[in-house]
Design a protein around this motif. Structure first.
Motif, PDB file in Angstrom:
ATOM      1  N   THR A 256      33.725  41.391  33.868  1.00 34.81           N
ATOM      2  CA  THR A 256      34.499  42.131  34.865  1.00 34.81           C
ATOM      3  C   THR A 256      34.372  41.492  36.239  1.00 34.81           C
ATOM      4  O   THR A 256      35.319  41.471  37.012  1.00 34.81           O
ATOM      5  CB  THR A 256      34.036  43.606  34.912  1.00 34.81           C
ATOM      6  OG1 THR A 256      34.167  44.165  33.591  1.00 34.81           O
ATOM      7  CG2 THR A 256      34.873  44.428  35.864  1.00 34.81           C
TER       8      THR A 256
ATOM      9  N   ALA B 192      34.087  49.584  37.601  1.00 37.61           N
ATOM     10  CA  ALA B 192      34.984  49.362  36.467  1.00 37.61           C
ATOM     11  C   ALA B 192      34.196  49.250  35.169  1.00 37.61           C
ATOM     12  O   ALA B 192      34.609  49.779  34.134  1.00 37.61           O
ATOM     13  CB  ALA B 192      35.820  48.110  36.703  1.00 37.61           C
TER      14      ALA B 192
ATOM     15  N   ASN C 282      39.872  45.148  32.393  1.00 39.21           N
ATOM     16  CA  ASN C 282      38.724  45.608  33.162  1.00 39.21           C
ATOM     17  C   ASN C 282      38.567  44.814  34.456  1.00 39.21           C
ATOM     18  O   ASN C 282      38.173  45.363  35.484  1.00 39.21           O
ATOM     19  CB  ASN C 282      37.444  45.554  32.320  1.00 39.21           C
ATOM     20  CG  ASN C 282      36.581  46.765  32.538  1.00 39.21           C
ATOM     21  OD1 ASN C 282      37.080  47.882  32.538  1.00 39.21           O
ATOM     22  ND2 ASN C 282      35.309  46.560  32.730  1.00 39.21           N
TER      23      ASN C 282
ATOM     24  N   LEU D 142      40.994  46.353  36.800  1.00 35.59           N
ATOM     25  CA  LEU D 142      40.486  47.641  37.283  1.00 35.59           C
ATOM     26  C   LEU D 142      39.414  47.413  38.342  1.00 35.59           C
ATOM     27  O   LEU D 142      39.419  48.075  39.389  1.00 35.59           O
ATOM     28  CB  LEU D 142      39.925  48.478  36.120  1.00 35.59           C
ATOM     29  CG  LEU D 142      39.385  49.851  36.496  1.00 35.59           C
ATOM     30  CD1 LEU D 142      40.477  50.731  37.115  1.00 35.59           C
ATOM     31  CD2 LEU D 142      38.774  50.526  35.275  1.00 35.59           C
ATOM     32  N   GLY D 143      38.509  46.467  38.085  1.00 38.40           N
ATOM     33  CA  GLY D 143      37.464  46.150  39.060  1.00 38.40           C
ATOM     34  C   GLY D 143      38.043  45.670  40.376  1.00 38.40           C
ATOM     35  O   GLY D 143      37.574  46.053  41.449  1.00 38.40           O
TER      36      GLY D 143
END
Length: 148
Positions: A88, A38, A25, A28-29
């Protein structure tokens, strides 16, 4: 498989999943340029997974039962959102290991307090000298790992 074997194994796998989730995550962030987006994607995927589980395997509890629950019980969702957003946001710059180590320290402390007082309907387990020593050793180990 008996509960005495299955339950610890499931929790071990859940524990293994936390740093993996944090790393995925966080990445992704970073790629999206938005830890909040995210976290939202994570929440939607998590919701969808739980919804599918409930539809296929879950107990037939009517959703209307939610209306009769104390409002404070829904704070768990806020804590979940806080965890997702914080891990995140912080893990990419602080390190996944460091972030998870502090999460573990918080889990050790809060779990001990919850068990000691039997909060939120948990089984009461007094903090004995041996339990306290174990928690201190775990915290010390986390400290040493974080320093390495």
């Amino acid at each position: 498989m008996s509960d005495t074997l299955r339950d610890p194994l499931v929790m071990l796998l859940a524990g293994i999943g936390i740093p993996v989730f944090a790393a995925l995550n966080a990445q992704l962030g970073a790629r999206l340029g938005s830890p909040a987006l995210a976290a939202l994607v994570f929440a939607v995927v998590a919701f969808s997974s739980i919804f599918l589980y409930r539809a296929v395997l879950g107990p037939a509890v009517p959703l209307s039962a939610l209306l009769h629950q104390p409002a404070y019980l829904f704070c768990a969702g806020v804590l979940f959102a806080f965890y997702i957003l914080s891990i995140t946001t912080i893990a990419p710059r602080f390190g996944v290991g460091n972030a998870v180590f502090f999460v573990l320290l918080g889990q050790i402390l809060s779990a001990a307090v919850i068990d000691h007082f039997g909060l939120f309907g948990a089984a009461r387990m007094q903090i004995s000298a041996i339990r306290a020593a174990g928690m201190v050793m775990m915290a010390g180990g986390l400290f040493l790992i974080q320093r390495a």
